[in-house]
Design a protein around this motif. Structure first.
Motif, short mmCIF file in Angstrom:
data_model
loop_
_atom_site.label_atom_id
_atom_site.label_comp_id
_atom_site.label_asym_id
_atom_site.label_seq_id
_atom_site.Cartn_x
_atom_site.Cartn_y
_atom_site.Cartn_z
N LEU A 145 6.42 5.70 -1.04
CA LEU A 145 6.90 7.07 -1.22
C LEU A 145 6.53 7.61 -2.60
O LEU A 145 6.09 8.76 -2.73
N LEU A 146 6.68 6.80 -3.63
CA LEU A 146 6.32 7.26 -4.98
C LEU A 146 4.82 7.53 -5.08
O LEU A 146 4.40 8.48 -5.74
N ASN A 147 4.02 6.70 -4.42
CA ASN A 147 2.57 6.93 -4.40
C ASN A 147 2.27 8.29 -3.76
O ASN A 147 1.52 9.10 -4.32
N GLU A 148 2.89 8.57 -2.61
CA GLU A 148 2.66 9.86 -1.93
C GLU A 148 3.13 11.02 -2.79
O GLU A 148 2.48 12.06 -2.87
N THR A 149 4.27 10.84 -3.42
CA THR A 149 4.85 11.91 -4.24
C THR A 149 3.96 12.21 -5.44
O THR A 149 3.69 13.37 -5.77
N ALA A 150 3.48 11.14 -6.09
CA ALA A 150 2.62 11.34 -7.26
C ALA A 150 1.33 12.06 -6.86
O ALA A 150 0.87 12.97 -7.57
N LEU A 151 0.78 11.70 -5.70
CA LEU A 151 -0.44 12.37 -5.23
C LEU A 151 -0.15 13.84 -4.94
O LEU A 151 -0.93 14.72 -5.28
N ALA A 152 1.00 14.10 -4.28
CA ALA A 152 1.34 15.47 -3.94
C ALA A 152 1.54 16.33 -5.18
O ALA A 152 1.16 17.51 -5.21
N LEU A 153 2.13 15.75 -6.21
CA LEU A 153 2.40 16.50 -7.44
C LEU A 153 1.19 16.52 -8.38
O LEU A 153 1.17 17.29 -9.33
#
Ligand code: ZN
Length: 220
Positions: free
Chosen positions: A108-116
């Motif tokens: 989830l943090l990986n996805e969030t960092a990519l999204a941001l």
């Protein structure tokens, strides 16, 4: 002006990382953790003492760091970072440091960092081994470039299930802080596209060169 650094999970990895970031002169920190301090945390989580048992880790850690570093601005967020809240909680930082336990949170943090579009320092430790890599969104390999197919959750035990050696999480947490400081000061972190693995048995580090996966489900 620095937008500050976010540390998600202020436990075995995140507590030493947050202490190192504060000591290095970071001006703004956000500490995110839904957990409370437990007796079993005390041997490897340097910001907590016996009198803190039962209190939220993020709040206690923020109090300690403010007292030790009066110029530091620290926000404590007592919440579990989930798919609904992650972007709101983590937007507006120079870097995110992953101090969580368990694969789901790390994905989830990986996805969030990519999204941001925010750099992420991924850190993990289990048993005698720890690992670390910095992820520069769409520039260096992300977590899913390493794991295009995610392993089953039961193949990837959490620290809570498998145990972890205190000095291993401490070493990984401090090294993660070093990566986040590089990013926060606008430099390329040493561990972009390089996975560092630390062995608590040999006390040695080795690194594996990484490359973005052309069919990465997260960043391709
Ligand atoms: Zn990727």
């Amino acid at each position: 002006m620095s937008r500050g650094l976010a540390v998600v999970g202020v436990g075995g990895l995140g507590a030493p990382a947050a202490a190192a970031l504060a000591a290095a002169g970071t001006s703004r920190l956000t500490l995110v953790d839904h957990d409370v301090v437990e007796d079993s945390n005390l041997p490897r989580q340097p910001l907590y003492g016996t009198g803190d048992v039962g209190r939220p880790k993020a709040v206690v850690a923020a109090e300690r760091l403010r007292r030790a570093h009066p110029g530091l601005s620290v926000d404590a967020v007592v919440a579990r970072v989930d798919a609904g809240s992650a972007r709101d909680v983590l937007a507006g930082h120079d870097a995110i440091l992953d101090g969580t336990d368990g694969l789901d949170a790390k994905v989830l943090l990986n996805e969030t960092a990519l999204a941001l579009g925010t750099p992420l320092v991924h850190a993990g430790a289990i048993g005698f081994e720890g690992q670390l890599v910095s992820i520069l969104p769409r520039e260096s390999a992300c977590l899913r470039c390493l794991f295009v197919e995610l392993p089953d959750a039961d193949e990837m035990p959490t620290c809570q299930q498998a145990g972890v050696l205190g000095p291993v999480v401490g070493a990984i947490g401090l090294a993660a802080a070093r990566e986040a400081l590089a990013i926060g000061s606008g430099r390329r972190p040493p561990l972009a596209d390089r996975l560092a693995i630390f062995s608590g048995r040999t006390l040695g580090w080795r690194t594996i060169e990484l490359r973005r996966h052309p069919r990465c489900p997260a960043c391709a």
